[in-house]
Design a protein around this motif. Structure first.
Motif, PDB file in Angstrom:
ATOM      1  N   ALA A 243       4.238   4.140   8.374  1.00 26.62           N
ATOM      2  CA  ALA A 243       3.841   5.172   7.102  1.00 26.62           C
ATOM      3  C   ALA A 243       2.842   5.062   7.026  1.00 26.62           C
ATOM      4  CB  ALA A 243       4.598   4.212   6.130  1.00 26.62           C
TER       5      ALA A 243
ATOM      6  N   ILE B  25       9.626   5.584   1.341  1.00 27.50           N
ATOM      7  CA  ILE B  25       9.014   4.183   1.994  1.00 27.50           C
ATOM      8  C   ILE B  25      10.130   3.610   2.012  1.00 27.50           C
ATOM      9  CG2 ILE B  25       6.818   3.101   2.657  1.00 27.50           C
ATOM     10  CD1 ILE B  25       4.829   5.838   1.919  1.00 27.50           C
TER      11      ILE B  25
ATOM     12  N   GLU C  56      -2.026   2.138  -3.888  1.00 28.34           N
ATOM     13  CA  GLU C  56      -2.057   1.309  -3.015  1.00 28.34           C
ATOM     14  C   GLU C  56      -2.155   0.008  -2.737  1.00 28.34           C
ATOM     15  OE1 GLU C  56      -4.982   3.060  -3.086  1.00 28.34           O
ATOM     16  OE2 GLU C  56      -4.615   4.673  -1.334  1.00 28.34           O
TER      17      GLU C  56
ATOM     18  N   VAL D 267      -2.920  -2.475   7.554  1.00 31.55           N
ATOM     19  CA  VAL D 267      -3.563  -0.971   6.709  1.00 31.55           C
ATOM     20  C   VAL D 267      -4.302  -0.473   7.405  1.00 31.55           C
ATOM     21  CG1 VAL D 267      -4.107  -0.330   4.732  1.00 31.55           C
ATOM     22  CG2 VAL D 267      -1.763  -2.053   4.703  1.00 31.55           C
TER      23      VAL D 267
ATOM     24  N   LEU E 270      -3.438   3.949   4.980  1.00 29.59           N
ATOM     25  CA  LEU E 270      -3.623   4.615   3.797  1.00 29.59           C
ATOM     26  C   LEU E 270      -5.259   4.951   3.509  1.00 29.59           C
ATOM     27  CD1 LEU E 270      -1.645   1.752   2.012  1.00 29.59           C
ATOM     28  CD2 LEU E 270      -0.831   4.107   2.857  1.00 29.59           C
TER      29      LEU E 270
ATOM     30  N   LEU F   5       0.972   1.248   7.723  1.00 32.27           N
ATOM     31  CA  LEU F   5       0.675   1.865   7.286  1.00 32.27           C
ATOM     32  C   LEU F   5      -1.049   2.488   7.438  1.00 32.27           C
ATOM     33  CD1 LEU F   5       1.206  -0.064   3.759  1.00 32.27           C
ATOM     34  CD2 LEU F   5       2.702   1.089   5.524  1.00 32.27           C
TER      35      LEU F   5
ATOM     36  N   TRP G  51       5.062  10.155   6.881  1.00 31.40           N
ATOM     37  CA  TRP G  51       3.895  10.500   6.362  1.00 31.40           C
ATOM     38  C   TRP G  51       3.313  11.222   5.959  1.00 31.40           C
ATOM     39  CZ3 TRP G  51      -0.291  13.724   6.537  1.00 31.40           C
ATOM     40  CH2 TRP G  51      -1.635  12.987   7.047  1.00 31.40           C
TER      41      TRP G  51
END
Ligand SMILES: [Zn+2]
Length: 501
Positions: free
Chosen positions: A7, A92, A122, A141, A109, A107, A71
């Protein structure tokens, strides 16, 4: 073979900027794809410079099954509205729950998201994933170079790994870095983390890794990582200063196979970052001074002189609609000068109605309502119009299918203004060529960007100057009224310390 959920949710929040980000800003495409769901994600991001792209490529090559969830990204701005955050995070989590058992989560981010109800977007997303899916699930991440890394992010993620370049030419590569950490975790490796927060803010303009000291710091980081088998990953995020949150600022993050190794790696990198403090500096020109210097330099050279209009950089949350540098160019009667990208949908629309070859009185820019800003009034010739569908050709935006809305090139004397309807950092030559401007043939290029323009424009420039025309991305942090920033942090390198508020 493992099942890995994927994601992404990007926002870089300038809490001093004029306009918030709403849900529709995440849905709309700009230089990056719009909000994309499920199996449409790999196709939408294929071949472009994004972490999710690099992660998907690496994981597929290794034969893993991917479960793409959602996304999205919105242009940097003021805080993300709570409604947008809750809808996107809710979806999500819902999709992750519906996916059934997964072995890991990746992820993509940013790491500097502030919302109207949260200082750490986040950290909260990661906390909710932990609360719902447990502490054993590997969650790795990818973070932007400008993440303001928080203790909550480190606590709730299994690992965080940041870009190493500014301009960010390694975003896709960073997805590959994240994938290698996932593989190590899937193989049963246990990792330990150490977070350090150096006590000074670094102006965006002087964070560039094509210059010192950042170039050497990142070379040392990579060498340090290679030299030790115990180190899983090292990250240095110089941070995003225009964010009034307690944990704003640079971070050093080490992951290793033992706590001792993580601590030692973080200590060594921290010493380097502390020693480099005074070197994060450079010259800022006043608008008229920058134009005069560019005109002087361009007389003797054949390549353009580039001026960064850094304080209105839409990549740092500004609206790309200030006209201070335009005024300075016209006042100096600069010739073969180009100014862009100015975000002004009304002017672009008017130019389309008038058509190429026509002329009219325009009132350009200053749409944000920033105090003290007035539009630039003048009679311009419409030289060209475009539909704003631009394919990136430079190292940063290569292959992206930008949708910048109606665009135009307007001329007043020797100055041309490239107008777009959606704000986007002027970081790719194709954005100018779209409306007939050949950047290599100009004498002066004034670009609304702080550093990303350097990837595509520095190679064609004889000199680069950084100008400080009024705008919401202050290069001098002393002009920001920080209220939530933790006490003790130096607001600029070797500068004054934030007092308790
Ligand atoms: Zn960034």
């Amino acid at each position: 073979m493992a099942r890995i959920a994927v994601a992404g949710f990007h926002h870089e929040t300038n809490t001093f900027a004029p306009t918030p980000a709403c849900y529709e800003d995440f849905v709309a495409a700009d230089a990056w794809p719009g909000l994309t769901r499920g199996q449409a994600i790999p196709g939408a991001v294929a071949g472009i410079n994004l972490p999710v792209t690099g992660f998907i490529e690496a994981a597929r090559e290794a034969g893993h099954e991917l479960v793409p969830l959602l996304w999205c990204a919105a242009a940097p701005s003021a805080a993300v509205e709570a409604d947008a955050y809750e809808r996107i995070v809710g979806e999500i989590l819902q999709r992750l729950g519906d996916a059934g058992p997964v072995d890991a989560v990746f992820l993509d981010l940013h790491g500097a998201m502030v919302t109207s109800h949260l200082a750490d977007g986040e950290g909260e997303l990661l906390a909710r994933i932990r609360a719902r899916f447990g502490s054993d699930l590997p969650v790795v991440v990818s973070l932007d170079f400008h993440a303001n890394v928080t203790e909550a992010m480190v606590r709730h993620a299994t690992a965080l790994v940041g870009y190493r370049t500014y301009p960010h030419v390694d975003m896709a590569e960073n997805g590959g870095r994240a994938f290698r950490i996932v593989e190590q975790l899937l193989a049963g490796g246990r990792i330990y983390s150490t977070l350090r927060k150096p006590p000074y803010l670094i102006p965006l303009t002087w964070q560039c890794t094509l210059a010192e000291p950042a170039g050497s710091l990142f070379a040392a980081l990579a060498a340090q990582e290679r030299a030790s088998n115990a180190i899983v990953s090292l990250t240095f995020t110089p941070g995003f200063p225009p964010a009034d949150i307690a944990e704003c600022g640079p971070a050093i993050l080490a992951y290793a196979t033992s706590q001792e190794a993580a601590d030692a790696a973080a200590d060594a990198l921290e010493q380097r970052v502390l020693a480099a403090e005074g070197a994060f500096a450079g010259r800022l020109y006043a608008p008229a001074e920058a134009v005069a210097e560019a005109m002087r330099l361009s007389r003797s050279g054949t390549k353009p002189v580039v001026i960064a209009d850094t304080q209105d950089n839409p990549g740092a949350g500004a609206n790309a609609d200030t006209v201070g540098m335009l005024g300075a160019l016209v006042a100096a009667d600069a010739q073969d000068a180009v100014f862009g990208l100015l975000c002004d949908p009304a002017a672009a629309d008017a130019a389309h109605r008038i058509g190429a070859g026509g002329s009219a009185d325009f009132s350009l820019g200053a749409r944000s309502g920033l105090r003290g800003h007035r539009p630039f009034e003048g009679r311009f010739v419409v030289e060209a119009v475009g539909d704003g569908r631009v394919v990136g050709t430079g190292p940063f935006y290569r292959g992206t299918h930008m949708q910048l809305g109606p665009m135009a090139c307007l001329r007043l004397g020797g100055v041309r203004v490239v107008v777009a309807s959606r704000k986007q950092q002027a970081a790719d030559q194709a954005m100018l060529r779209h409306v007939g401007v050949e950047p290599t043939a100009a004498k002066i290029l004034v670009l609304k960007s702080s550093v990303h323009f350097r990837a595509d424009f520095q190679p064609i420039a004889s000199h680069v100057l950084v100008a400080a025309a009024p705008g919401p991305n202050e290069a001098d942090h002393l002009k920001f009224d920080y209220r939530r920033l933790r006490a003790g942090v130096r607001l600029t390198p070797n500068g004054p310390v934030q007092r308790p508020r």
